[in-house]
Design a protein around this motif. Structure first.
Motif, PDB file in Angstrom:
ATOM      1  N   VAL A  50     -33.215 -31.599  22.050  1.00 21.19           N
ATOM      2  CA  VAL A  50     -32.617 -31.168  23.318  1.00 21.19           C
ATOM      3  C   VAL A  50     -33.579 -30.192  23.979  1.00 21.19           C
ATOM      4  O   VAL A  50     -34.379 -29.533  23.305  1.00 21.19           O
ATOM      5  CB  VAL A  50     -31.225 -30.508  23.124  1.00 21.19           C
ATOM      6  CG1 VAL A  50     -30.198 -31.524  22.678  1.00 21.19           C
ATOM      7  CG2 VAL A  50     -31.296 -29.332  22.186  1.00 21.19           C
ATOM      8  N   HIS A  51     -33.514 -30.126  25.313  1.00 20.61           N
ATOM      9  CA  HIS A  51     -34.369 -29.226  26.086  1.00 20.61           C
ATOM     10  C   HIS A  51     -33.517 -28.323  26.946  1.00 20.61           C
ATOM     11  O   HIS A  51     -32.397 -28.679  27.320  1.00 20.61           O
ATOM     12  CB  HIS A  51     -35.292 -30.023  27.012  1.00 20.61           C
ATOM     13  CG  HIS A  51     -36.332 -30.826  26.288  1.00 20.61           C
ATOM     14  ND1 HIS A  51     -37.048 -31.808  26.902  1.00 20.61           N
ATOM     15  CD2 HIS A  51     -36.786 -30.783  25.008  1.00 20.61           C
ATOM     16  CE1 HIS A  51     -37.898 -32.350  26.050  1.00 20.61           C
ATOM     17  NE2 HIS A  51     -37.738 -31.757  24.887  1.00 20.61           N
ATOM     18  N   VAL A  52     -34.065 -27.137  27.262  1.00 27.15           N
ATOM     19  CA  VAL A  52     -33.448 -26.271  28.258  1.00 27.15           C
ATOM     20  C   VAL A  52     -34.123 -26.630  29.571  1.00 27.15           C
ATOM     21  O   VAL A  52     -35.343 -26.481  29.715  1.00 27.15           O
ATOM     22  CB  VAL A  52     -33.653 -24.780  27.913  1.00 27.15           C
ATOM     23  CG1 VAL A  52     -33.081 -23.908  29.022  1.00 27.15           C
ATOM     24  CG2 VAL A  52     -33.001 -24.451  26.583  1.00 27.15           C
ATOM     25  N   VAL A  53     -33.351 -27.147  30.518  1.00 23.77           N
ATOM     26  CA  VAL A  53     -33.923 -27.651  31.772  1.00 23.77           C
ATOM     27  C   VAL A  53     -33.303 -26.950  32.968  1.00 23.77           C
ATOM     28  O   VAL A  53     -32.152 -26.509  32.920  1.00 23.77           O
ATOM     29  CB  VAL A  53     -33.725 -29.180  31.899  1.00 23.77           C
ATOM     30  CG1 VAL A  53     -34.482 -29.922  30.814  1.00 23.77           C
ATOM     31  CG2 VAL A  53     -32.259 -29.549  31.871  1.00 23.77           C
ATOM     32  N   LYS A  54     -34.103 -26.869  34.044  1.00 23.91           N
ATOM     33  CA  LYS A  54     -33.618 -26.286  35.291  1.00 23.91           C
ATOM     34  C   LYS A  54     -33.035 -27.402  36.136  1.00 23.91           C
ATOM     35  O   LYS A  54     -33.665 -28.431  36.340  1.00 23.91           O
ATOM     36  CB  LYS A  54     -34.761 -25.587  36.033  1.00 23.91           C
ATOM     37  CG  LYS A  54     -34.279 -24.737  37.180  1.00 23.91           C
ATOM     38  CD  LYS A  54     -35.364 -23.838  37.714  1.00 23.91           C
ATOM     39  CE  LYS A  54     -34.767 -22.907  38.768  1.00 23.91           C
ATOM     40  NZ  LYS A  54     -35.771 -22.042  39.369  1.00 23.91           N
ATOM     41  N   VAL A  55     -31.818 -27.212  36.606  1.00 19.23           N
ATOM     42  CA  VAL A  55     -31.128 -28.175  37.456  1.00 19.23           C
ATOM     43  C   VAL A  55     -30.799 -27.472  38.762  1.00 19.23           C
ATOM     44  O   VAL A  55     -29.833 -26.715  38.833  1.00 19.23           O
ATOM     45  CB  VAL A  55     -29.840 -28.703  36.773  1.00 19.23           C
ATOM     46  CG1 VAL A  55     -29.167 -29.743  37.649  1.00 19.23           C
ATOM     47  CG2 VAL A  55     -30.119 -29.243  35.393  1.00 19.23           C
ATOM     48  N   GLY A  56     -31.622 -27.684  39.779  1.00 20.63           N
ATOM     49  CA  GLY A  56     -31.462 -26.941  41.027  1.00 20.63           C
ATOM     50  C   GLY A  56     -31.797 -25.483  40.772  1.00 20.63           C
ATOM     51  O   GLY A  56     -32.886 -25.154  40.303  1.00 20.63           O
ATOM     52  N   ASP A  57     -30.835 -24.592  41.011  1.00 20.79           N
ATOM     53  CA  ASP A  57     -31.058 -23.168  40.730  1.00 20.79           C
ATOM     54  C   ASP A  57     -30.305 -22.730  39.469  1.00 20.79           C
ATOM     55  O   ASP A  57     -30.135 -21.540  39.221  1.00 20.79           O
ATOM     56  CB  ASP A  57     -30.650 -22.317  41.933  1.00 20.79           C
ATOM     57  CG  ASP A  57     -29.174 -22.441  42.274  1.00 20.79           C
ATOM     58  OD1 ASP A  57     -28.532 -23.381  41.739  1.00 20.79           O
ATOM     59  OD2 ASP A  57     -28.660 -21.620  43.057  1.00 20.79           O
ATOM     60  N   ALA A  58     -29.861 -23.704  38.672  1.00 16.91           N
ATOM     61  CA  ALA A  58     -29.114 -23.404  37.449  1.00 16.91           C
ATOM     62  C   ALA A  58     -29.838 -23.977  36.234  1.00 16.91           C
ATOM     63  O   ALA A  58     -30.830 -24.692  36.359  1.00 16.91           O
ATOM     64  CB  ALA A  58     -27.706 -23.978  37.559  1.00 16.91           C
ATOM     65  N   TRP A  59     -29.313 -23.663  35.051  1.00 15.81           N
ATOM     66  CA  TRP A  59     -29.934 -24.091  33.792  1.00 15.81           C
ATOM     67  C   TRP A  59     -28.909 -24.805  32.915  1.00 15.81           C
ATOM     68  O   TRP A  59     -27.727 -24.511  32.956  1.00 15.81           O
ATOM     69  CB  TRP A  59     -30.490 -22.871  33.047  1.00 15.81           C
ATOM     70  CG  TRP A  59     -31.631 -22.237  33.784  1.00 15.81           C
ATOM     71  CD1 TRP A  59     -31.550 -21.316  34.796  1.00 15.81           C
ATOM     72  CD2 TRP A  59     -33.010 -22.495  33.586  1.00 15.81           C
ATOM     73  NE1 TRP A  59     -32.793 -20.978  35.244  1.00 15.81           N
ATOM     74  CE2 TRP A  59     -33.721 -21.682  34.502  1.00 15.81           C
ATOM     75  CE3 TRP A  59     -33.731 -23.304  32.715  1.00 15.81           C
ATOM     76  CZ2 TRP A  59     -35.112 -21.675  34.581  1.00 15.81           C
ATOM     77  CZ3 TRP A  59     -35.115 -23.290  32.778  1.00 15.81           C
ATOM     78  CH2 TRP A  59     -35.789 -22.493  33.716  1.00 15.81           C
ATOM     79  N   ALA A  60     -29.423 -25.742  32.105  1.00 12.12           N
ATOM     80  CA  ALA A  60     -28.531 -26.508  31.224  1.00 12.12           C
ATOM     81  C   ALA A  60     -29.304 -26.990  30.002  1.00 12.12           C
ATOM     82  O   ALA A  60     -30.538 -27.055  30.011  1.00 12.12           O
ATOM     83  CB  ALA A  60     -27.953 -27.702  31.971  1.00 12.12           C
ATOM     84  N   ILE A  61     -28.579 -27.301  28.962  1.00  6.28           N
ATOM     85  CA  ILE A  61     -29.171 -27.928  27.768  1.00  6.28           C
ATOM     86  C   ILE A  61     -28.919 -29.425  27.891  1.00  6.28           C
ATOM     87  O   ILE A  61     -27.776 -29.858  28.050  1.00  6.28           O
ATOM     88  CB  ILE A  61     -28.549 -27.370  26.468  1.00  6.28           C
ATOM     89  CG1 ILE A  61     -28.920 -25.892  26.299  1.00  6.28           C
ATOM     90  CG2 ILE A  61     -29.018 -28.182  25.264  1.00  6.28           C
ATOM     91  CD1 ILE A  61     -28.305 -25.230  25.073  1.00  6.28           C
ATOM     92  N   ARG A  62     -29.991 -30.211  27.829  1.00  6.05           N
ATOM     93  CA  ARG A  62     -29.899 -31.665  27.998  1.00  6.05           C
ATOM     94  C   ARG A  62     -30.676 -32.377  26.895  1.00  6.05           C
ATOM     95  O   ARG A  62     -31.645 -31.838  26.355  1.00  6.05           O
ATOM     96  CB  ARG A  62     -30.471 -32.088  29.364  1.00  6.05           C
ATOM     97  CG  ARG A  62     -29.695 -31.561  30.555  1.00  6.05           C
ATOM     98  CD  ARG A  62     -28.347 -32.275  30.682  1.00  6.05           C
ATOM     99  NE  ARG A  62     -27.610 -31.867  31.850  1.00  6.05           N
ATOM    100  CZ  ARG A  62     -26.572 -31.042  31.832  1.00  6.05           C
ATOM    101  NH1 ARG A  62     -26.153 -30.520  30.711  1.00  6.05           N
ATOM    102  NH2 ARG A  62     -25.928 -30.749  32.949  1.00  6.05           N
ATOM    103  N   THR A  63     -30.265 -33.604  26.618  1.00  7.31           N
ATOM    104  CA  THR A  63     -30.964 -34.440  25.639  1.00  7.31           C
ATOM    105  C   THR A  63     -32.388 -34.701  26.108  1.00  7.31           C
ATOM    106  O   THR A  63     -32.624 -34.916  27.297  1.00  7.31           O
ATOM    107  CB  THR A  63     -30.229 -35.789  25.480  1.00  7.31           C
ATOM    108  OG1 THR A  63     -28.878 -35.514  25.111  1.00  7.31           O
ATOM    109  CG2 THR A  63     -30.868 -36.668  24.425  1.00  7.31           C
ATOM    110  N   ALA A  64     -33.336 -34.688  25.181  1.00 12.06           N
ATOM    111  CA  ALA A  64     -34.729 -34.998  25.514  1.00 12.06           C
ATOM    112  C   ALA A  64     -34.793 -36.391  26.136  1.00 12.06           C
ATOM    113  O   ALA A  64     -34.149 -37.321  25.629  1.00 12.06           O
ATOM    114  CB  ALA A  64     -35.590 -34.935  24.260  1.00 12.06           C
ATOM    115  N   PRO A  65     -35.548 -36.558  27.223  1.00 10.26           N
ATOM    116  CA  PRO A  65     -35.576 -37.851  27.928  1.00 10.26           C
ATOM    117  C   PRO A  65     -35.952 -39.038  27.037  1.00 10.26           C
ATOM    118  O   PRO A  65     -35.410 -40.127  27.196  1.00 10.26           O
ATOM    119  CB  PRO A  65     -36.635 -37.633  29.009  1.00 10.26           C
ATOM    120  CG  PRO A  65     -36.693 -36.159  29.211  1.00 10.26           C
ATOM    121  CD  PRO A  65     -36.374 -35.556  27.893  1.00 10.26           C
ATOM    122  N   ASP A  66     -36.861 -38.830  26.084  1.00  7.88           N
ATOM    123  CA  ASP A  66     -37.290 -39.948  25.241  1.00  7.88           C
ATOM    124  C   ASP A  66     -36.238 -40.349  24.210  1.00  7.88           C
ATOM    125  O   ASP A  66     -36.367 -41.382  23.551  1.00  7.88           O
ATOM    126  CB  ASP A  66     -38.616 -39.611  24.534  1.00  7.88           C
ATOM    127  CG  ASP A  66     -38.498 -38.391  23.636  1.00  7.88           C
ATOM    128  OD1 ASP A  66     -37.824 -37.420  24.035  1.00  7.88           O
ATOM    129  OD2 ASP A  66     -39.081 -38.402  22.541  1.00  7.88           O
TER     130      ASP A  66
END
Length: 199
Positions: A50-66
């Motif tokens: 999982v990665h910590v990613v920026k979504v617009g002006d917010a942050w979220a934990i998301r599954t790695a794209p691969d």
């Protein structure tokens, strides 16, 4: 900073929606620096599942794209047949080979192209031989897939009038014209019918 990282991680993990830095700061103790904690947390998750990613002006934990393919789930969608499709299928099963005109005569209404297409797509009916009558109309018959789905060895194993009445699916009153209930089975071929078809 390690404790602040843990706090940011917990908030992001538990949040269904991305969280802004301001929202993080509002939840964390006074004096905490969520922006700096995010930088460290992002590095820690680099290369992980999982990665910590920026979504617009917010942050979220998301599954790695691969690894997104691991989250896909294939399901079989159950589609209910329309009443028109059920009636059309029953007419073809009991009166096969049946032309569109015969189906419409029995149903009393026109058969839409979509109804026939749906049954063809399900592979429950197929095109039969053309009738050797004016216009040489195409006929429809049930397929092996139809028989397999309903656990039938052949179309002759379809329930007859007696069985349908016993199951409560038909009126138990005698047929108009004085025929007794179940005097003839519907699945039988008519004598001399094969002469109407070409091979």
């Amino acid at each position: 900073m390690g404790e602040q990282e843990r706090m940011v991680e917990a908030i992001l993990f538990a949040s269904a929606d991305p969280v802004t830095v301001a929202e993080l700061a509002a939840r964390m103790p006074h004096g905490a620096d969520p922006a700096e904690a995010l930088v460290y947390l992002r590095k820690r998750y680099d290369g992980r599942g999982v990665h910590v990613v920026k979504v617009g002006d917010a942050w979220a934990i998301r599954t790695a794209p691969d690894l997104g393919f691991l989250m896909q789930k294939e399901t079989v969608e159950q589609k209910k047949l329309s009443r028109a499709a059920i009636e059309t299928l029953a007419i073809i099963a009991y009166h096969q080979p049946a032309t569109r005109a015969e189906i419409e005569e029995i149903r009393g209404v026109a058969v839409s192209r979509g109804t026939i297409d749906q049954l063809l797509e399900l592979e429950w009916i197929r095109f039969g031989r053309r009738r050797m009558t004016p216009g040489r109309p195409v006929t429809f018959v049930v397929t092996q897939g139809f028989l397999d789905h309903f656990g039938l060895e052949s179309a002759r194993d379809l329930p007859g009038l007696k069985e349908l009445r016993a199951a409560g699916l038909l009126d138990s009153r005698p047929l108009p014209g004085g025929q007794g209930a179940g005097d003839e089975e519907e699945g039988e071929d008519l004598a001399g019918q094969s002469e109407l078809f070409e091979d």
